[in-house]
Design an enzyme around this catalytic site. Structure first.
Site, PDB file in Angstrom:
ATOM      1  N   GLY A   1      -5.144   0.770  -6.667  1.00 29.88           N
ATOM      2  CA  GLY A   1      -6.383   1.282  -7.210  1.00 29.88           C
ATOM      3  C   GLY A   1      -6.369   2.785  -7.370  1.00 29.88           C
ATOM      4  O   GLY A   1      -7.078   3.344  -8.196  1.00 29.88           O
TER       5      GLY A   1
ATOM      6  N   LEU B   1       7.576   2.586  -8.153  1.00 33.38           N
ATOM      7  CA  LEU B   1       7.682   1.726  -6.974  1.00 33.38           C
ATOM      8  C   LEU B   1       6.534   0.732  -6.883  1.00 33.38           C
ATOM      9  O   LEU B   1       6.683  -0.338  -6.297  1.00 33.38           O
ATOM     10  CB  LEU B   1       7.707   2.581  -5.702  1.00 33.38           C
ATOM     11  CG  LEU B   1       8.883   3.548  -5.554  1.00 33.38           C
ATOM     12  CD1 LEU B   1       8.690   4.419  -4.320  1.00 33.38           C
ATOM     13  CD2 LEU B   1      10.196   2.792  -5.467  1.00 33.38           C
ATOM     14  N   GLY B   2       5.378   1.098  -7.416  1.00 30.31           N
ATOM     15  CA  GLY B   2       4.233   0.206  -7.317  1.00 30.31           C
ATOM     16  C   GLY B   2       2.998   0.840  -7.910  1.00 30.31           C
ATOM     17  O   GLY B   2       3.021   1.977  -8.397  1.00 30.31           O
TER      18      GLY B   2
ATOM     19  N   ASP C   1      -8.907   0.511   6.186  1.00 31.88           N
ATOM     20  CA  ASP C   1      -8.302  -0.342   5.152  1.00 31.88           C
ATOM     21  C   ASP C   1      -6.950  -0.873   5.612  1.00 31.88           C
ATOM     22  O   ASP C   1      -5.962  -0.814   4.885  1.00 31.88           O
ATOM     23  CB  ASP C   1      -8.164   0.431   3.843  1.00 31.88           C
ATOM     24  CG  ASP C   1      -7.928  -0.507   2.645  1.00 31.88           C
ATOM     25  OD1 ASP C   1      -8.255  -1.704   2.756  1.00 31.88           O
ATOM     26  OD2 ASP C   1      -7.416  -0.041   1.612  1.00 31.88           O
TER      27      ASP C   1
ATOM     28  N   GLY D   1      -3.624   4.731  -8.142  1.00 35.00           N
ATOM     29  CA  GLY D   1      -2.756   5.138  -9.240  1.00 35.00           C
ATOM     30  C   GLY D   1      -1.372   4.558  -9.046  1.00 35.00           C
ATOM     31  O   GLY D   1      -1.205   3.513  -8.418  1.00 35.00           O
ATOM     32  N   GLU D   2      -0.364   5.257  -9.561  1.00 35.78           N
ATOM     33  CA  GLU D   2       1.005   4.757  -9.520  1.00 35.78           C
ATOM     34  C   GLU D   2       1.836   5.527  -8.498  1.00 35.78           C
ATOM     35  O   GLU D   2       1.583   6.699  -8.231  1.00 35.78           O
ATOM     36  CB  GLU D   2       1.638   4.881 -10.911  1.00 35.78           C
ATOM     37  CG  GLU D   2       0.907   4.046 -11.966  1.00 35.78           C
ATOM     38  CD  GLU D   2       1.353   4.380 -13.376  1.00 35.78           C
ATOM     39  OE1 GLU D   2       1.719   5.550 -13.612  1.00 35.78           O
ATOM     40  OE2 GLU D   2       1.330   3.484 -14.228  1.00 35.78           O
TER      41      GLU D   2
END
EC number: 2.7.11.-
Length: 830
Positions: free
Chosen positions: A518, A514-515, A633, A520-521
């Site tokens: 920073g 999906l994406g 964030d 991980g996946e």
């Protein structure tokens, strides 16, 4: 029965028969403190308020705690403050006193500067105001809407017509017996049309009192607005310079929800029951001359669902159906109670009786053809209005075949029955119930101790991997994850088996990706049951990920809110560190917002809804959850959109938990995304709730404009980031130039201007000037609130011809860094 079971049974029985009193904090439900009228801490009003609260919570007021009610007043006009407390009728004096004392301390935290305050707890209500509130029978204020775009002068013809209209609606001869009346006064363009609509189960006298109270409050809550809606629990009052009769209106409403969630294993069945019962009530209400229906349905053998729906009498059958169907589909059915009120209709559901059952002809609870499913442990329902509902109920009968059966509700049921019989009719039911709670706690401690030993032995036998804290491998000075020392072993999340995750993602097949960030996946996974999840896999080469992994588990496991992404569990196996989230069908907000084609799916109505949803999610983190959490964030990439484009705040790897009395913290490890960072955080490492407020303001600019804050914008020979660019437009009176051109003319000028104004308040350089999230949510939902004049934002980009004061090199460097859209893990200490 085993010897263990016999021992526990005798222990609990002895404990119950000897235990008498146990104090506990009252259960918070809701508070109302509109900031339309506020006071300063050095004012005479605040001094009078302190005196009043001292009177109300004084231990000397024993007779008042016995009766459960007291009112008082301190000071003289205009600094006079009146107040009262009202305890639930089934409580002993000591519980009433405990609730009032708790509320008095809580009020200056939840409503620190507001003059008109109501705090609701399960056990009591505390109320005070600069208005007269000395009657326990005053209607319960819920919400009001009075847009400031249409106002009238005090000495106008419209004012005269309004007084005539309100006099008609509140006259002794008004139609209180039917619960509805409309009226019109004056001629165009000064004509004013209005109505009142009382809840279908209240008596004519309660209806009259509510309408009269609402009429008196209009001059305070909406003194010069032409279009007004005031919501109370017992009635609604509306008037406008437009024709509002026989027209369905679902704008300007409010959703209220019980703070308790339905247990996850019962949410689907509960939602089906709520919607089914509500739909039946909707049809009945539409066919009723009163446009009202209330009915109940069996949920478990000992819990019933209670529902109420109503339309204004002037709606046609079809309009009533349409109005109710629209709001019912938006009810918070994941909670054990909730309501949605709009000008033309309302709906509410609870697991406790909240309406006057004797005043309505309501069907008996529905009986299924098959016997009801065995009851499971669900949250104890909280009492509604006009109800007497036990705080603990017996849920099922169980056998004593296994030691763990002692934990099942049937055993609790037996104990309650035994103690009730021993106390006789004169026994104190509240003491019994509290004693049961304490006893269950003691039982749970024994159970945990026994099974901890057994579990450890079993893990050693089968070689299971225990849950361990994630430790950093370097010697860098770090900061604690949370002030309470939580770790991954106490997060309470479900640990998934790695093989199950591999199977769900087809061995992390690239097509399921999906994406990537920073951390991980992220992969899409589907379990054999058909449940879809988002699997976040820590990169083995990530330098920051281990710490953020543990932080995210500890923080998100404690959160439950419709505007926060939900953590389902995690996996720790070897070097694999994985988080499993609910699957959110659409991608992140930035995927839509900054793409010239995709952004067209986000019209202004959807974006306005997204802004409100994000604000409510952050408010939950800051104030309404049992922890105070700073996200640190907030950005478009960390806002996910579900199938209905509802926003969900995600990525809590950088989040910090604050202690109960903590308001700010310092760090040498500045993390987050430049451009969204507040100046005090980026430059000095100081962060607080106001740091998130700054990030929210930047995010609002991006949502309105469809442009990135990290880009550079040319204006008057000056280069600006988005924050400075917006400030310049605002200063020139051309703030609408910020609006995304993809809207065309399909947007509300007033709403967009107000959102820009609120966002500018959020990004002010001085931390103390920024509003908190509670005030921001009120500003977004109540257009009558007057907004302060914004001051210059932080990280202000000056033009080449403007005078620049002397600043340190660190500030210059960070101002330039603020246009960088990269995720930052650390910067040099300052």
């Amino acid at each position: 029965m085993s010897s263990w079971a016999s021992f526990i049974f005798l222990f609990i029985f002895s404990f119950l028969t000897s235990f008498r009193v146990f104090a506990q904090d009252p259960t918070y439900r809701y508070h109302s403190c509109p900031n339309t009228t506020i006071f300063s801490r050095d004012s005479a009003y605040f001094s009078n308020l302190q005196t009043l609260l001292s009177f109300l919570s004084s231990p000397d007021a024993s007779s008042s705690y016995s009766s459960g009610f007291r009112n008082d007043a301190v000071g003289t006009f205009p600094d006079r403050v009146t107040g009262l407390f009202d305890c639930r009728g089934d409580l002993p004096p000591e519980v009433c006193h405990n609730c009032v004392a708790f509320a008095v301390k809580d009020t200056l935290i939840r409503c620190p500067n507001e003059r008109d305050v109501t705090l609701f707890y399960d056990e009591c209500t505390l109320r005070y105001s600069n208005l007269v509130v000395t009657s326990a029978l005053d209607p319960t204020y819920v919400y009001h809407v009075c847009p400031s775009w249409a106002t009238f002068p005090r000495s106008s013809t419209y004012m005269t017509n309004l007084i005539t209209l309100l006099s008609t609606l509140s006259s002794p001869s008004a139609s209180y017996s039917t619960g509805f009346q409309n009226a019109t006064a004056g001629k165009h363009p000064d004509r004013v049309t209005g109505l009142f609509n009382c809840r279908g189960d209240v008596s004519p006298e309660v209806c009259r009192r509510c309408v009269s109270f609402a009429v008196n409050e209009t001059s305070t809550r909406c003194p010069i607005e032409k279009e007004v809606t005031l919501y109370y629990d017992q009635c609604t009052l509306r008037y406008s310079n437009r024709n509002i009769l026989s027209t369905s209106n679902t704008n300007g409403g409010i959703i209220l929800a019980n703070s308790q969630n339905m247990t996850s294993n019962e949410q689907a069945r509960f939602k089906d029951l709520v919607l089914t019962t509500m739909n039946q009530a909707t049809i009945a209400a539409a066919n009723s001359s009163k446009r009202f229906d209330a009915r109940s349905a069996n949920f478990t053998t000992l819990h019933s669902l209670y529902t109420l729906v109503q339309c204004t009498h002037d709606l046609t059958r079809q309009d009533c159906l349409s109005c109710l169907q629209q709001i019912i589909n938006q009810l918070p059915t994941e909670k054990i109670g909730g309501q949605f009120i709009v000008p033309s209709c309302s709906s509410r559901f609870e697991l406790c009786l909240f309406y006057n059952q004797s005043a309505v002809t309501t069907p008996q609870p529905q009986q299924n053809s098959a016997p009801p499913p065995p009851p499971t442990s669900i949250p104890s329902p909280r009492p509604g209005l006009n109800s007497r509902f036990p705080l603990i109920t017996c849920l099922s009968a169980v056998s004593f075949e296994k030691f763990k059966d002692l934990l099942k509700p049937g055993f609790i049921c037996i104990l309650i029955k035994i103690v009730s019989e021993n106390t006789g009719k004169g026994g104190n039911s509240s003491v019994i119930i509290i004693a049961v709670v304490v006893s269950i706690t003691a039982l749970l401690l024994l159970f945990v101790a026994v099974f901890s030993v057994r579990t450890k032995r079993r893990k050693k036998m089968i070689g299971a991997i225990p849950l361990l804290n994630v430790k950093r491998k370097d010697t860098e000075v770090t900061e604690p994850l949370a002030e309470n020392g939580d770790s991954i072993t106490t997060a309470g999340s479900l640990q998934f088996d790695f093989k199950a995750i591999v199977a769900a993602t087809n061995n992390f097949l690239p097509i399921n990706k999906l994406g990537q960030g920073g951390f991980g996946e992220v992969y899409k996974g589907t379990f054999p049951s058909g449940v879809q999840v988002a699997v976040k896999r820590l990169s083995k080469t990530s330098g920051q990920g281990e710490r953020e992994f543990e932080n995210e588990v500890v923080v998100v496991a404690k959160l439950q809110h419709r505007n926060l992404v939900r953590l389902l569990g995690y996996c720790l196996e070897g070097e694999e560190k994985i988080l499993v989230y609910e699957f959110v069908h659409n991608k992140s907000l930035d995927y839509f917002l900054f793409d010239t084609t995709m952004k067209r799916q986000l019209d202004w109505t959807r974006r306005y809804k997204i802004i409100g949803g994000i604000a409510r999610g952050i408010l939950y983190l800051h104030q309404d959850s049992r922890l105070t959490i700073i996200h640190r964030d907030l950005k478009a990439g960390n806002i996910l959109l579900d199938a209905d484009m509802n926003p969900k705040v995600a990525d809590f790897g950088m989040a910090r938990i604050f202690g109960m009395d903590q308001t700010e913290a310092n760090t040498r490890r500045v993390v987050g995304t430049y451009g969204y960072m507040a100046p005090e955080y980026a430059m000095y490492g100081q962060f607080s709730m106001k740091s998130d407020v700054y990030s929210f303001g930047v995010l609002v600019f991006e949502i309105i404009s469809g442009m990135k804050n990290s880009s550079l914008y040319q204006m008057d020979d000056s280069v600006s980031n988005l924050v400075t660019y917006t400030w310049r437009l605002w200063s020139n009176g051309s703030q609408l130039d910020l609006v995304d051109p993809s809207f065309g003319d399909n947007y509300q000028t007033h709403d967009i201007t107000r959102c820009i104004h609120i966002a500018l308040l959020c990004v002010q350089e001085d931390v103390d000037d920024r509003p908190n999230m509670s005030a921001i949510v009120q500003m977004l939902t109540t257009s009558s609130i007057v907004l302060a004049v914004p001051k210059q934002p932080g990280f202000f980009f000056r033009g080449r011809h403007e005078q620049v004061g002397e600043v340190g090199s660190s500030v210059d460097r960070l101002a330039l860094c603020s246009i960088d859209d990269a995720s930052i893990t650390s910067v040099a200490p300052r």
